[in-house]
Structures are given as C-alpha cells and as structure tokens.
Scaffold this active site. Structure first.
Site, PDB file in Angstrom:
ATOM      1  N   PHE A  61      -3.787  -1.325 -67.686  1.00  0.00           N
ATOM      2  CA  PHE A  61      -5.168  -1.819 -67.599  1.00  0.00           C
ATOM      3  C   PHE A  61      -5.199  -3.249 -68.113  1.00  0.00           C
ATOM      4  O   PHE A  61      -4.827  -3.516 -69.252  1.00  0.00           O
ATOM      5  CB  PHE A  61      -6.128  -0.950 -68.420  1.00  0.00           C
ATOM      6  CG  PHE A  61      -7.561  -1.328 -68.174  1.00  0.00           C
ATOM      7  CD1 PHE A  61      -8.230  -0.877 -67.038  1.00  0.00           C
ATOM      8  CD2 PHE A  61      -8.241  -2.167 -69.044  1.00  0.00           C
ATOM      9  CE1 PHE A  61      -9.556  -1.252 -66.786  1.00  0.00           C
ATOM     10  CE2 PHE A  61      -9.555  -2.548 -68.805  1.00  0.00           C
ATOM     11  CZ  PHE A  61     -10.209  -2.082 -67.679  1.00  0.00           C
ATOM     12  N   ASP A 119       0.295  -8.326 -72.526  1.00  0.00           N
ATOM     13  CA  ASP A 119      -1.135  -8.129 -72.728  1.00  0.00           C
ATOM     14  C   ASP A 119      -1.318  -7.437 -74.080  1.00  0.00           C
ATOM     15  O   ASP A 119      -1.030  -6.248 -74.225  1.00  0.00           O
ATOM     16  CB  ASP A 119      -1.693  -7.268 -71.583  1.00  0.00           C
ATOM     17  CG  ASP A 119      -3.187  -7.007 -71.725  1.00  0.00           C
ATOM     18  OD1 ASP A 119      -3.742  -7.253 -72.814  1.00  0.00           O
ATOM     19  OD2 ASP A 119      -3.792  -6.538 -70.745  1.00  0.00           O
ATOM     20  N   LYS A 123     -10.495  -8.284 -77.730  1.00  0.00           N
ATOM     21  CA  LYS A 123     -10.925  -7.165 -78.566  1.00  0.00           C
ATOM     22  C   LYS A 123     -10.988  -7.479 -80.073  1.00  0.00           C
ATOM     23  O   LYS A 123     -11.962  -8.045 -80.542  1.00  0.00           O
ATOM     24  CB  LYS A 123     -10.034  -5.956 -78.292  1.00  0.00           C
ATOM     25  CG  LYS A 123     -10.298  -5.359 -76.895  1.00  0.00           C
ATOM     26  CD  LYS A 123      -9.657  -4.009 -76.768  1.00  0.00           C
ATOM     27  CE  LYS A 123      -9.818  -3.407 -75.383  1.00  0.00           C
ATOM     28  NZ  LYS A 123     -11.118  -2.812 -75.157  1.00  0.00           N
TER      29      LYS A 123
HETATM   30  N1  PLP Z   1      -6.254  -5.595 -71.331  1.00  0.00           N
HETATM   31  C1  PLP Z   1      -6.172  -4.460 -72.061  1.00  0.00           C
HETATM   32  C2  PLP Z   1      -4.841  -4.007 -72.541  1.00  0.00           C
HETATM   33  C3  PLP Z   1      -7.316  -3.735 -72.357  1.00  0.00           C
HETATM   34  O1  PLP Z   1      -7.214  -2.611 -73.057  1.00  0.00           O
HETATM   35  C4  PLP Z   1      -8.553  -4.212 -71.878  1.00  0.00           C
HETATM   36  C5  PLP Z   1      -9.799  -3.455 -72.143  1.00  0.00           C
HETATM   37  O2  PLP Z   1      -9.802  -2.295 -72.437  1.00  0.00           O
HETATM   38  C6  PLP Z   1      -8.595  -5.382 -71.133  1.00  0.00           C
HETATM   39  C7  PLP Z   1      -7.422  -6.058 -70.888  1.00  0.00           C
HETATM   40  C8  PLP Z   1      -9.889  -5.926 -70.593  1.00  0.00           C
HETATM   41  O3  PLP Z   1     -10.625  -6.474 -71.617  1.00  0.00           O
HETATM   42  P1  PLP Z   1     -12.177  -6.826 -71.385  1.00  0.00           P
HETATM   43  O4  PLP Z   1     -12.875  -5.541 -71.178  1.00  0.00           O
HETATM   44  O5  PLP Z   1     -12.552  -7.531 -72.652  1.00  0.00           O
HETATM   45  O6  PLP Z   1     -12.255  -7.721 -70.204  1.00  0.00           O
END
Ligand code: PLP
Length: 407
Positions: free
Chosen positions: A139, A223, A252
């Site tokens: 994700f 990520d 986050k």
């Molecule tokens: N990358 C990871 C690993 C995530 O867990 C998330 C959100 O859960 C995101 C990206 C996306 O972040 P945002 O919702 O702040 O766009």
C-alpha cells in the site's frame, strides 16, 4: 437525541460516502484516551492509523503548534521558513540522507518518489528506464502514481491507473530478480507491509534488494510512511538491516497528527527534480514543520523510540498468550515495535471484529482481511496495553465459544 447522534445524522447526509467509519464522533483526546461527543471514553490503540505518535493533546506538542501558529503559519515555497529548514536538517542528521522534500501525506510522498525516480533517469538521458518493481499487497497511497505501485487490485480498479509497474510477491527475492531488467528504474518496498496485513520483510531481504538494484543500476526506494519515525523501535525500520536506500517516503508519525509528508534522498538524487518540476503549495509549511520538530524532540525526551521496542515486545508476548489460549480463533502474532498484528484464522473477518472490541471501549484497526492491528501512540503505557489486550481477550473468548459451538 444526543449530541453524537445529531452529528452522525448530519454526517450521513453530508459527508462523502467513500469511507465506512464507525458510528462514533470524537470530540477530544488526552494521551491514549479519546472521548466521544457524548463523553464516553475509549482507549486508543491505533493512533489514527499509526499517526498520533505522541498521543493526543501532548502539552509540549500543543504548545509548539500554538506558538508557531501565533508566529508564522505559511509563506509558500517562494520563500524559506525557519522550522522547515530546521526540520530538513534534523531529519537528515538522524537518517544519513542529504536532502528533504516536503509534502502533506504519504501518498504524495510516494508520488514524489515515483516522479523523482523517472525524472532522475530522464535527466540522464535514460528515457527507456521507467519501469518500477513493487510488491503484491503493498500500500503506497491513493494518488494515481502511488496507487499504480499499490499491490492490491481493488484499489486500482476503474481508475485508469498509469502502468509500467511490475508487482511481485513481497519477500520473494527470486521473483524480483526475474522481474529485473535494464528498463527498471526502481524497486519500491514498504519496510513492513502495514495495510496489507503487518508483514515484516524476511531477514536479509532489503540488503539483497539493495545489492540487486546496484547491480542493475536501479534505485532502491523504501516506503517508511507507516513504519518511520520510531514506530518499529528504530527511527527508521530499515535501520534494522543497516541498508541505505536511495530515497524514502515518510508521513503519518512525522507530524503526530498534523498533516505532513516528506521524502529524504541521497545526494546522488539532489538534482533529479530541478526547480519547476515538482512542488506543493503547503509542503514544508511552517506550522506542519514546527509540529514535526516538536514530535522529534518529544521522541528524544521521552525515549519513545526505545520504548516502542520494549513495549512492542511486551505487547507481542501478551498477544502470543491469546494465541495459546484461543488457538481456534488466533493463528499467530507478527510485527515490529509498536506495529503489531494478531492474525486470525481463515473464516474470521478482522473488520467485523473491530466493533466488538470498540464496544469494550478499545480502538484497534484491521490490516488485510484477517489481522487485528495495534499501532498505539508511542506514549502508550504498559498498563494501557494490558487494558486493551484484556478487552480483546473477552471478545476472543466469545468468538472461541461460538467456534466451539459450531464444531
Ligand atoms: N504508504 C504506506 C506504507 C501507508 O501505510 C500509507 C497509508 O496507510 C500510505 C503510504 C498513504 O498515506 P496517506 O494516506 O497519508 O496518503
């Protein structure tokens, strides 16, 4: 009609229906406690999906935001602002990266990684090198670029998502090797797959990816949106393997609840996005930067990164006991630091169990189809974790009875 019911009635009429929120309207919080609009208390063990790292209404954090709001909030990227410069310096100092670009969310941070990667090779005249290797179940966010790297088809379907991304199973080095080629610009991996079901990578996976990317001239991107800023008991989860990616995405926990995202890059990539190629009006905003700086100093003062490791180990031990007591319901426990998943057996749907736990006054979230995810504020106490696990125990006992009855 209670205040909460009144608000829920408006929410149902007026808020867009792309979410499926629990019927609770929160009005205030303190530490790991949240109170709804009718004053009911909940124990927050999900921290707004791994966001509220210093808990709710931490006095130092609140003061830092209030002072910055009273001094300077926003000037745009046509000018510098002090907290943003200091934040870039602080993040680079802590991680060994050279450059920081700021945005407002995790999706935007990954979007920036994608653009940075393709533009880097474009700048070198390697226009044929644009393919990305990403992972099944990954994700990376909801923007079109980020969702193209996201490995869950349901998030991509129907959006005309741009392509040139190959998805392979997470942790499967042989599959990455097979997918690798001269057209690959980057491999992107979550340090722990969070949304997909709290899957830590197998030992040695990131060192192997680093080596493979080097061998083929591709970038290695990580990520750390969910895992970064102390969540896993290290400032970055990737530190566990001592591997330095070419760039990472953060969001986050960085802002502790204030929206901010960032990418950190090595010096090699410093010129990949020259002026005019990428930007964000709010990115690097003084208020967001001050919030993030405050989070970093609270992490240090309260030793929250080390705490995530020790408290996380305690949480894992408590959940493993639940696996022993309720083997018909629970399969295993996995995670790192304070990002922990209790895996349920086939046939249980994690999302359906959350309301039962909520009824006991405890907030956790789901990950994947059958994982109950704990991502509490890093300020959580052992006693609060014990309270949460005890509430869950009661819920699991009932599910266990149900399963025994069905057998
Ligand atoms: N990358 C990871 C690993 C995530 O867990 C998330 C959100 O859960 C995101 C990206 C996306 O972040 P945002 O919702 O702040 O766009």
């Amino acid at each position: 009609m209670s205040r909460q019911d009144e608000l829920l009635e408006i929410a149902k009429r007026r808020l867009y229906g792309n979410y499926r929120p629990a019927p609770v309207v929160f009005a205030r919080g303190k530490g790991c406690e949240l109170f709804d609009a009718d004053g009911h208390r909940y124990l927050d063990l999900c921290a707004g999906v791994a966001v509220c790292s210093v808990g709710h209404a931490h006095p130092t954090y609140v003061k830092a935001i209030a002072e910055q709001a009273g001094r300077l909030m926003h000037v745009s990227n046509y000018f510098y602002n002090e907290p943003n410069i200091l934040l870039a310096e602080e993040l680079c100092r802590r991680t060994g990266f050279s450059r920081a670009f700021f945005c407002n969310s995790g999706g935007e941070a990954n979007e920036a990684l994608l653009k940075l990667t393709r533009r880097h090779f474009y700048g070198q005249g390697q226009t044929g090198r644009a393919r990305i290797i990403a992972f099944d179940n990954a994700f990376h966010g909801r923007t079109l670029g980020a969702v193209s790297m996201t490995g869950t088809p349901k998030y991509r379907e129907g959006f005309g998502v741009p392509g040139n991304v190959t998805h392979v199973p997470y942790g499967d080095l042989a599959a990455v090797k097979k997918a690798m080629g001269p057209d690959v610009a980057a491999v992107i991996a979550e340090a722990v797959q969070g949304e997909g079901g709290v899957f830590p990578a197998p030992a040695g996976f990131f060192s192997s990816l680093r080596a493979l990317c080097d061998e083929h001239g591709a970038l290695f991107l990580v990520d750390e949106v969910q895992t970064g800023i102390g969540r896993t008991g290290r400032f970055l989860a990737i530190e566990k393997e001592g591997v330095m990616p070419d760039a990472i995405a953060l969001a986050k926990g960085l802002g502790g609840g204030f929206p901010i995202g960032a990418i950190l890059t090595t010096e090699k990539l410093a010129g990949a996005l020259p002026p005019g190629t990428h930007g964000s009006t709010f990115g690097g905003n003084a208020l967001a930067s001050a919030a993030a700086l405050s989070v970093l100093s609270i992490l240090d003062e309260e030793k929250l990164v080390e705490g995530a490791r020790t408290k996380g180990a305690g949480l894992v031990a408590k959940l493993e006991e639940l696996v022993r007591v309720f083997p018909r319901v629970c399969e295993s426990v996995r995670g790192e630091g304070l990002l922990v998943g209790l895996v349920l057996h086939e046939g249980f749907v994690a999302r359906d169990i959350l309301p039962l736990v909520q009824r006991e006054g405890v907030l956790i979230i789901a990950a994947g189809d059958r994982v109950l995810r704990f991502a509490p504020p890093l300020v959580v106490t052992e006693a609060e974790l014990a309270e949460g696990v005890s509430a869950l125990r009661g819920v699991l006992a009932k599910l266990d009875e149900g399963r025994r009855g069905a057998a």
